[in-house]
Design an enzyme around this catalytic site. Structure first.
Site, PDB file in Angstrom:
ATOM      1  N   ASP A  51      23.291 -46.221 -24.462  1.00  0.00           N
ATOM      2  CA  ASP A  51      23.046 -45.236 -23.412  1.00  0.00           C
ATOM      3  C   ASP A  51      21.997 -44.261 -23.948  1.00  0.00           C
ATOM      4  O   ASP A  51      21.701 -44.235 -25.149  1.00  0.00           O
ATOM      5  CB  ASP A  51      24.332 -44.504 -23.007  1.00  0.00           C
ATOM      6  CG  ASP A  51      24.174 -43.823 -21.627  1.00  0.00           C
ATOM      7  OD1 ASP A  51      23.025 -43.656 -21.159  1.00  0.00           O
ATOM      8  OD2 ASP A  51      25.207 -43.450 -21.023  1.00  0.00           O
TER       9      ASP A  51
HETATM   10  C1  BGC Z   1      23.740 -42.270 -18.203  1.00  0.00           C
HETATM   11  C2  BGC Z   1      23.433 -43.724 -17.918  1.00  0.00           C
HETATM   12  C3  BGC Z   1      22.051 -43.829 -17.330  1.00  0.00           C
HETATM   13  C4  BGC Z   1      21.057 -43.240 -18.316  1.00  0.00           C
HETATM   14  C5  BGC Z   1      19.629 -43.312 -17.845  1.00  0.00           C
HETATM   15  C6  BGC Z   1      22.666 -41.618 -19.053  1.00  0.00           C
HETATM   16  O1  BGC Z   1      22.853 -40.250 -19.130  1.00  0.00           O
HETATM   17  O2  BGC Z   1      24.982 -42.165 -18.843  1.00  0.00           O
HETATM   18  O3  BGC Z   1      24.386 -44.263 -17.046  1.00  0.00           O
HETATM   19  O4  BGC Z   1      21.755 -45.162 -17.019  1.00  0.00           O
HETATM   20  O5  BGC Z   1      21.384 -41.879 -18.535  1.00  0.00           O
HETATM   21  O6  BGC Z   1      19.434 -42.431 -16.792  1.00  0.00           O
END
Ligand code: BGC
Length: 861
Positions: free
Chosen positions: A242
């Site tokens: 993530d």
């Molecule tokens: C989230 C993800 C997301 C990523 C990109 C993160 O903060 O937890 O689910 O895909 O950001 O935006």
């Protein structure tokens, strides 16, 4: 007609989604890996913003990504579909596939090769701020929906990215908490959706969660990633972190993280170059990551065709239709006293549409899952479009928190001060010594709510080449340096004595004090919006907010409001309601109150309970429509609402679809994908969902084990307000002829369950027939019943359909921790045909003649 459901582990060919397949004209991946220098390889395994890094020397293009999961968010605007929880409420895997197909198409129209979805973390409690993205509390229901979704996305040459692996079941302390989950609960509850995504849908990518699970960050968790995901399940795609979830280059590399996002802050030339040379990370380990990324590109054809396809319109007309179906099939009718619904459009002369969620339409909640849509049809617009002849009146009913914040006035002293709030800056949260600086603010607020994301910002970011957007994003993700904290103090004089609601919107750590007494302690930030009741006399009261830590997500923002009970509701709203034949009262949450990065409260946001009570007091024909990612506390007002609808976040066509349902142009067919508690204390995770001691990591023990949701409530004999699987219809159904027969020889299943469903009412409708399995003799504690099959059956009045569904070994098995595998013990099992987890229509029993075992990694295991 025959309706059949699929069975666990039944691998299906999913076109480009098929693992191991290679698109025509794809390069020879092994040869490419050999041709790359170590530096190039290390560049590839650290992303750049929302893309992998291009290597022009070898004609390796950048592979782009977009959030996910309820619409292809960048660049906006984009079609916003029914959110995950609404999709799960449809109990319709074909709909999930149709939405997935549109999402894949929307991704292609925006040049994205990876869609960052579906989100599939199990719904453990209503507070989780990201429940709206996810698929409910049941692993079987969730896995059927996820498989459909992924197959749809991947049929378009786009890789789905299932997230967040694993143990991310709250937004509370998501970056610092350790989800302590026993092996059996992991295997039975928290992992199966990921498992099906890998084994059946051949998902191309998996995203880590932020949290630790069982002591290790998920970006560096060899057991769950290397052993379970990659070896036991055979995941051959890309495991990415993530955004900002990596903490240690060598640990992550060796634990088989393939791609660090959004950039290689840890996994880069400087850290891993020497580590490879020193033998701390093997070259084979690096090559495996590179091979996976390139092989995914080869499998989906991204080398030949990786640019946005301008021939695909970003405004998706077919997508609108699928979005509408999502809202139609996902909305759940929970209460309909005296058949108030459907309303008769010919007879209704005057409808009052009231409430903070009546206009504008709220398609999705907040965070990276927020999708700024081209259009969002509100209930007010939907109903007005329908009732051209009748009077449709509108009032928001209660003021926005922003306006309330402006109306509240403060003084710097109890008496003789100047208007405003004194803001003092201190070096740290002990607030000791003289303040470093002091200023006066006129309102108890700072910044603007931005949980939904700023569409313009997303668009600008998206238009930049990855080399420019990458660093901007990386910078945003870094927690702002904590150089100082603020203390806000103002004196508030109520216009009259009485009970007041005090509310705080704040993503950061804080304490709120009234007259030096702590009223809300959010030092460990819990909900994005919190409220408390205080009794105040008409003299000045000291209100103080002590900021103790920076915002967990988005820009710094907070707001405090104070409102006296009895003064929330706009008198005009009551007047309009009293004159109407019926009131549609839209309440709930939206992007600033239910969002990624924070949890939410069980209670409706401030003022809304009072709104329901006062409006329903003047008009008994009040239909309450709740927008939320899960259950809300309905007990204070449910008696008063004649009808109740869970709309979840219905996507951009929500208002139009709900109007069709309200007036009977379509029939309700959604069923709860969660158990709706009467009191939050009835939720099996109550008491240990939050952990209050500030320590690192914050340990969140999943003490309820496998007994979450209906599994836990049934074993504790607690009745939900509305059970899992429940939902009303405008017609009625009858079940009959339940049979459980041994499956045909050579089949991968054990039994075939069959039954008839008949529409006994006067309207067409769809029923969701549910099959639960329960072990009669229990060598280990097991839930009384668990969902193992379901079918959504569409029926004309009077029509009967015959339904069959298979049950395999996994339908009967639990995870045997000692034996390290699935085990279905010899003995008797109930097979229940039900219309909800609490409403059993027919029951059969089978006896397994011997104990059946499947080792993990074996087919079916
Ligand atoms: C989230 C993800 C997301 C990523 C990109 C993160 O903060 O937890 O689910 O895909 O950001 O935006």
């Amino acid at each position: 007609m025959l309706v059949a459901a699929t069975c666990w582990g039944a691998a299906r060919d999913s076109g480009p989604g098929t693992a191991g397949a290679t698109a025509a004209n794809a390069p020879d991946v092994a040869q490419l890996v050999r041709a790359m220098t170590l530096d190039e390889k290390l560049d590839l395994i650290g992303g750049t913003g929302f893309a992998t890094r291009a290597i022009p020397r070898l004609s390796i293009p950048a592979f782009k990504m977009s959030d996910g999961p309820v619409g292809v968010r960048s660049p906006p605007p984009s079609t916003a579909y029914a959110a995950g929880i609404a999709l799960a409420a449809s109990w319709n895997p074909q709909l999930a596939q149709d939405i997935g197909t549109q999402l894949g198409r929307d991704a292609r129209s925006r040049g994205a090769q990876f869609l960052l979805g579906p989100g599939v973390n199990i719904y453990r409690a209503p507070m989780n701020g990201r429940n709206f993205e996810y698929l409910g509390e049941d692993p079987w229901l969730g896995s059927r929906m996820a498989v459909g979704y992924i197959e749809g996305v991947q049929s378009q040459g786009v890789s789905a990215t299932i997230k967040h692996f694993a143990g991310n079941n709250s937004e509370f302390a998501r970056r610092t908490s350790d989800s302590v989950i026993d092996e059996r609960s992991l295997r039975e509850i928290y992992l199966p959706i990921f498992e099906s995504a890998v084994k059946e849908a051949h998902v191309g990518a998996v995203m880590s969660s932020y949290n630790l699970t069982n002591g290790l960050y998920m970006s560096a968790n060899p057991y769950l990633v290397d052993t379970v995901l990659k070896r036991q399940w055979g995941f051959d795609g890309v495991f990415m972190s993530d955004w900002g979830a990596t903490h240690d280059a060598i640990a992550a590399a060796n634990a088989r993280l393939d791609l660090e996002m959004p950039t290689g802050v840890f996994m880069n030339r400087t850290t891993l170059g020497p580590a490879v040379r020193d033998g701390k990370v093997s070259l084979a380990t690096i090559d495996d990551k590179v091979r996976r990324i390139l092989a995914l590109g080869a499998r989906f054809g991204w080398f030949a065709d990786n640019a946005a396809d301008p021939a695909i319109s970003r405004y998706n007309q077919a997508g609108r239709e699928v979005a509408r179906r999502g809202a139609l099939q996902g909305s759940v009718l929970l209460k309909n006293d005296n058949a108030l619904l459907p309303l008769d459009a010919k007879r209704v002369k005057n409808v009052a549409v009231i409430g903070p969620l009546a206009y504008p339409g709220v398609a999705t909640a907040g965070g990276s899952g927020h999708v700024p849509p081209f259009t969002s049809v509100s209930l007010l617009e939907g109903i007005s479009n329908k009732l051209r002849e009748a009077t449709v009146t509108y009032s928001r009913g209660i003021p926005t928190l922003r306006v309330l914040g402006m109306l509240n006035t403060y003084s710097t002293e109890a008496s003789g001060g100047s208007p405003g709030i004194r803001v003092e800056t201190f070096a740290d949260a002990s607030f000791s010594g003289a303040p470093l600086a002091t200023r006066i603010e006129r309102q108890f607020t700072t910044g603007t709510a931005s949980f939904g994301g700023d569409p313009e910002f997303i668009a600008v970011l998206d238009s930049l080449p990855p080399a420019q957007s990458g660093p901007i994003l990386a910078n945003l993700l870094r927690a702002p340096p904590k150089t100082s904290v603020e203390r806000w103090t103002g004196w508030y004089t109520p216009t009259a004595a009485g009970e007041h609601t005090i509310s705080v919107q704040d993503g950061a750590g804080y304490r709120l004090l009234v007259d030096d007494k702590v009223i809300i302690d959010s030092s460990l930030p819990k909900a994005a919006l919190r409220q408390a009741r205080v009794s105040l006399d008409a003299s000045p009261h000291k209100v103080r907010l002590e900021q103790t830590s920076p915002a967990a997500f988005g820009q710094p923002f907070w707001r405090v409001t104070l409102t006296r009970t009895g003064t929330w509701v706009d008198p005009l709203a009551k007047q309009l309601a009293s004159r109407a034949d019926a009131v549609v009262l839209a309440v709930g949450f939206e992007a600033d109150t239910e969002t990624e990065g924070a949890d939410r409260e069980f209670a409706l946001p401030p003022g809304q309970e009072e709104l329901i009570r006062e409006i329903s007091a003047v008009n008994p024909n009040t239909i309450v429509v709740v927008t939320a990612g899960g259950s809300v506390d309905a007990s204070p007002w449910l008696e008063r609402a004649r009808a109740l609808i869970a709309a979840w976040y219905p996507g951009q066509e929500g208002g139009a679809a709900l109007t069709e349902l309200l007036f009977g142009d379509a029939n309700f067919s959604g069923r709860l994908p969660i158990s709706w508690e009467r009191r939050i204390e009835d939720n099996p995770s109550f008491g240990h969902y939050y952990y209050n001691e500030p320590q690192h990591p914050i340990q969140i023990a999943y003490r309820e084990g496998v007994f979450i949701g209906y599994r836990g409530m049934q074993s504790a004999d607690r009745r939900p307000l509305f059970p899992f699987g429940f939902g009303l219809s405008y017609t009625s159904f009858r079940y009959g002829n339940l049979k459980v027969e041994p499956a045909a020889r050579g089949s991968s299943s054990l039994y075939t369950v069959s039954f008839d469903v008949t529409n006994t009412g006067a309207r067409a409708g769809a029923d969701v027939a549910q099959i639960y399995v329960g072990a009669v003799e229990q060598p280990v504690p097991r839930p009384k019943r668990e969902l193992k099959g379901f079918a959504r059956v569409e029926l004309e009045p009077g029509e009967t359909k015959h339904v069959t569904m298979p049950l395999d070994v996994r339908s009967f098995a639990y995870f045997d921790v000692k034996g390290k595998g699935w085990r279905a013990d010899v003995g008797r099992y109930t097979i229940e045909l039900a219309r909800s987890s609490e409403s059993i229509e027919a029951r059969a029993e089978v006896k397994l003649p011997r104990t059946l075992k499947i080792a993990v990694g074996e087919s079916g295991g």
